[in-house]
Design a protein around this motif. Structure first.
Motif, PDB file in Angstrom:
ATOM      1  N   ARG A 203       0.936  -1.095   0.104  1.00 14.90           N
ATOM      2  CA  ARG A 203       0.064  -0.052   0.129  1.00 14.90           C
ATOM      3  C   ARG A 203       0.939   1.177  -0.088  1.00 14.90           C
ATOM      4  O   ARG A 203       0.486   2.446  -0.459  1.00 14.90           O
ATOM      5  CB  ARG A 203      -0.985  -0.096   1.376  1.00 14.90           C
ATOM      6  N   ALA A 234       3.535  -2.806 -11.321  1.00 14.64           N
ATOM      7  CA  ALA A 234       2.109  -2.124 -11.207  1.00 14.64           C
ATOM      8  C   ALA A 234       1.002  -3.078 -11.461  1.00 14.64           C
ATOM      9  O   ALA A 234      -0.009  -2.912 -10.843  1.00 14.64           O
ATOM     10  CB  ALA A 234       2.166  -1.059 -12.074  1.00 14.64           C
ATOM     11  N   PHE A 238       0.712  -3.821  -7.520  1.00 14.74           N
ATOM     12  CA  PHE A 238       0.245  -2.319  -6.887  1.00 14.74           C
ATOM     13  C   PHE A 238      -1.334  -2.156  -6.902  1.00 14.74           C
ATOM     14  O   PHE A 238      -1.857  -1.331  -7.148  1.00 14.74           O
ATOM     15  CB  PHE A 238       0.762  -1.308  -7.813  1.00 14.74           C
ATOM     16  N   SER A 239      -2.022  -3.344  -6.713  1.00 17.33           N
ATOM     17  CA  SER A 239      -3.386  -3.294  -7.081  1.00 17.33           C
ATOM     18  C   SER A 239      -4.240  -2.479  -5.845  1.00 17.33           C
ATOM     19  O   SER A 239      -5.250  -1.791  -5.980  1.00 17.33           O
ATOM     20  CB  SER A 239      -4.031  -4.626  -7.191  1.00 17.33           C
ATOM     21  N   GLN A 240      -3.425  -2.379  -4.538  1.00 18.95           N
ATOM     22  CA  GLN A 240      -3.973  -1.885  -3.541  1.00 18.95           C
ATOM     23  C   GLN A 240      -3.161  -0.560  -2.929  1.00 18.95           C
ATOM     24  O   GLN A 240      -3.105   0.016  -1.904  1.00 18.95           O
ATOM     25  CB  GLN A 240      -4.251  -2.668  -2.262  1.00 18.95           C
ATOM     26  N   LEU A 241      -2.266  -0.239  -3.946  1.00 19.90           N
ATOM     27  CA  LEU A 241      -1.295   1.041  -3.849  1.00 19.90           C
ATOM     28  C   LEU A 241      -2.280   2.064  -3.541  1.00 19.90           C
ATOM     29  O   LEU A 241      -3.081   2.683  -4.086  1.00 19.90           O
ATOM     30  CB  LEU A 241      -0.516   1.177  -4.868  1.00 19.90           C
ATOM     31  N   ARG A 242      -1.500   3.100  -2.175  1.00 18.28           N
ATOM     32  CA  ARG A 242      -2.167   3.985  -1.796  1.00 18.28           C
ATOM     33  C   ARG A 242      -1.311   5.091  -1.931  1.00 18.28           C
ATOM     34  O   ARG A 242      -1.403   6.394  -2.341  1.00 18.28           O
ATOM     35  CB  ARG A 242      -2.675   3.914  -0.364  1.00 18.28           C
ATOM     36  N   VAL A 260       1.645   3.899 -13.128  1.00 21.65           N
ATOM     37  CA  VAL A 260       1.226   3.826 -11.844  1.00 21.65           C
ATOM     38  C   VAL A 260      -0.400   4.301 -11.894  1.00 21.65           C
ATOM     39  O   VAL A 260      -1.418   3.689 -11.189  1.00 21.65           O
ATOM     40  CB  VAL A 260       2.143   4.581 -10.706  1.00 21.65           C
ATOM     41  N   CYS A 264      -3.297   1.628 -10.659  1.00 22.29           N
ATOM     42  CA  CYS A 264      -3.716   1.969  -9.475  1.00 22.29           C
ATOM     43  C   CYS A 264      -4.757   2.692  -9.155  1.00 22.29           C
ATOM     44  O   CYS A 264      -4.658   4.039  -9.124  1.00 22.29           O
ATOM     45  CB  CYS A 264      -2.213   2.310  -8.442  1.00 22.29           C
ATOM     46  N   LEU A 267      -4.990   5.231  -5.734  1.00 24.29           N
ATOM     47  CA  LEU A 267      -3.788   5.903  -5.551  1.00 24.29           C
ATOM     48  C   LEU A 267      -4.385   7.424  -4.801  1.00 24.29           C
ATOM     49  O   LEU A 267      -5.168   8.023  -5.415  1.00 24.29           O
ATOM     50  CB  LEU A 267      -3.184   6.435  -6.698  1.00 24.29           C
ATOM     51  N   SER A 290      -6.221   9.041 -12.232  1.00 19.70           N
ATOM     52  CA  SER A 290      -6.365   8.953 -10.657  1.00 19.70           C
ATOM     53  C   SER A 290      -7.274   9.762 -10.106  1.00 19.70           C
ATOM     54  O   SER A 290      -7.235  10.758 -10.032  1.00 19.70           O
ATOM     55  CB  SER A 290      -4.850   9.346 -10.305  1.00 19.70           C
TER      56      SER A 290
END
Length: 578
Positions: A203, A234, A238-242, A260, A264, A267, A290
């Motif tokens: 995350r 990615a 990075f599926s739950q990247l914050r 990203v 993501c 994000l 995003s």
């Protein structure tokens, strides 16, 4: 085990006793058969003593041999042989060929004596029997005593629950970051790879300059490898990247932001530290993909302002809550755009300046900013000189910053901030908790006493690296500040402030009167004119004080001028002052 060892010892002793010695042969020739019976009786009597002696000596010799190890248990004797040869380090060494012939040539008496003494020693037989005992002990050790270590090592790794391993990895990720830790532990085994692939651990990711050494150019193959690696991360991690950060990137910044932002959807925060080459393409990709982005940190980085960030804020500024950037010639337009209302829900605004930069003046219209950002909670202007501008249409009534909790106007140089300017910023900030005025030498205690905030917790008012400190005159009225916030102050910094000894003593006594709250944790009196009586009053009452800075205090004894950390250290200082 004991019976086998005893049989070996007895066998060796019997072989020694059957060999006649030269003294027994001579006694039989002189006295005849009677003397032979007597000698046999003496021999039988002395044999038992001889056996006991031999047992003791042989046991001592066995214990002293370095080629094996003896472990004594409750009801058995366990002998473990070493991995070396049975003759390495032992007392008996096999003789070389030809050595026996040389000794036989010397004389008949000596040859007879050698033949009779050789079976008495019987070293080779003992060592061969001892090897049999060691083999039996080793077999018993492998079957019943020890469990193989390899089986144990594999067992704990396979039976460890995945949730427990993820929690362990989470502790390391919080302290050291996800990259490169998770990339390395994922190559240990399948279980660790599955645990390291958990989206919960990915995350918050920071990718630094880890492919080439700083200052060297990237080869085309290295550049493609960077893109492939980032693309794979990615899509697969990075599926739950914050929160995502890039540090010291000079190329492929637009590509990283594009990848990203596409993969993501969650994000929220994007940070660029010492990065260059961020163009309009990156901001366009953020605007398209995003939708959850709320924070942009561009400190110490170069980016395209016109057509890039400004266009993004005009179109998508209503979703931004935090903006951080470094002051520059082109970045002044960014602050102007924020003051015009492109980010109406902004809560965090920070503008800093490089220490080696000469131009540190920043013109700003506080009234326009109050109208444009009424929800601002944190306002930081680090190492810049604020130049207040008035609105062209005249002074309009503003609501100020009613939600402001932190104001920082710290600088290492001279500041233009006055009591009136400070009141114009904070006239409606009743929820203020942190006030940082380091370097603002024009602010007076009377100006601080007029502020509307009643629950201030941190006041940083020290003077650092200012050439105007020595030219300033003595100040008065510090007790007005301590009396107003003595119930809520947790940190107080008045380093190098020129207050008189009497004023400092009154101010410290007012702090000591807040015995019910006792909230003060940190006190910085470095470079002040604090005296031992004033110091004793505040230390004796504030038991929660854990940090005290008394360096360069001219009116204190020489052995006391230092920094104290911890309550025990401060209590020892109180004993010295008494």
């Amino acid at each position: 085990m004991d019976s086998t060892e005893a049989e070996v010892a007895a066998h060796g002793e019997e072989s020694k006793d059957t060999v006649p010695s030269t003294s027994n042969v001579s006694n039989q020739g002189e006295h005849g058969p009677k003397s032979n019976k007597a000698s046999l009786k003496r021999k039988s009597g002395s044999a038992t003593n001889h056996k006991a002696k031999k047992r003791k000596t042989t046991r001592v010799k066995r214990a002293s041999q370095p080629s094996y190890t003896v472990h004594e248990g409750e009801d058995m004797l366990l002998v473990i042989s070493s991995s070396t040869s049975q003759y390495d380090g032992s007392a008996w060494v096999p003789k070389k060929k030809g050595s026996k012939k040389k000794k036989l040539v010397k004389g008949k008496g000596k040859t007879v004596q050698m033949k009779k003494k050789k079976p008495v020693i019987a070293k080779p037989k003992l060592s061969n029997d001892y090897n049999k005992v060691a083999k039996l002990a080793k077999e018993e050790e492998n079957t019943s005593v020890f469990v193989p270590e390899k089986a144990r090592d594999n067992r704990w790794g396979q039976s460890l629950p995945e949730e427990v391993l993820i929690n362990i990895f989470q502790m390391v990720v919080v302290q050291d970051g996800a990259v490169p830790f998770l990339c390395r532990v994922g190559r240990v085994c399948r279980l660790w790879n599955v645990a390291a692939s958990s989206p919960v651990l990915w995350r918050k990711v920071t990718v630094g300059h880890c492919w080439i050494a700083p200052g060297k150019t990237q080869l085309p193959k290295t550049e493609e490898k960077i893109k492939d690696t980032l693309n794979w991360l990615a899509q697969n991690r990075f599926s739950q990247l914050r929160d995502f950060s890039l540090c010291h990137w000079t190329k492929n910044v637009d590509y990283a932001v594009d990848v990203v932002s596409q993969f993501c959807p969650h994000l929220r925060s994007l940070t660029f530290s010492y990065c260059t080459g961020m163009k309009a393409q990156a901001f366009q990709s953020l605007g398209l993909h995003s939708r959850s982005l709320q924070s942009i940190n561009l400190q110490h980085s170069e980016f395209q302002v016109e057509g890039g960030l400004l266009e993004y804020l005009v179109n998508h500024g209503n979703q931004i809550r935090q903006i951080l950037f470094t002051r520059g010639p082109k970045n002044d337009r960014l602050l102007t755009a924020i003051s015009k209302g492109c980010c109406p829900d902004l809560e965090f605004l920070e503008v800093n300046k490089k220490l080696d930069s000469k131009d540190c003046e920043l013109p700003i219209c506080i009234q326009a900013l109050q109208i444009a950002c009424p929800k601002l909670k944190t306002f930081r202007m680090l190492n810049v000189r604020l130049l207040h501008r008035t609105m062209r249409n005249g002074a309009e009534l503003t609501s100020g910053f009613p939600l402001l909790e932190e104001l920082c106007i710290a600088t290492t140089s001279y500041s233009y901030m006055t009591d009136k300017d400070l009141l114009d910023i904070l006239f409606s900030s009743n929820k203020l908790r942190v006030l940082d005025l380091r370097g603002c030498s024009r602010i007076t205690p009377a100006g601080l006493a007029t502020l509307p905030c009643l629950e201030l917790e941190c006041l940083f008012w020290g003077q650092y690296f200012s050439s105007h400190i020595g030219l300033s005159t003595l100040k008065k009225g510090l007790h007005m500040v301590t009396q107003k916030w003595n119930q809520t102050l947790q940190q107080l910094d008045i380093a190098n402030q020129l207050f008189s000894e009497e004023d400092l003593e009154i101010a410290m006594s007012s702090l000591a009167q807040a015995t019910d709250a006792d909230t003060l944790r940190s006190l910085n009196l470095s470079g002040t004119r604090i005296t031992p009586p004033a110091l004793r009053s505040v230390i004796g009452q504030l038991t929660a004080l854990s940090y005290l800075n008394l360096s360069s205090c001219r009116y204190l004894p020489r052995g006391v001028k230092r920094v104290y950390r911890g309550q025990e250290d401060i209590r020892q200082l109180l004993d010295k002052l008494e």
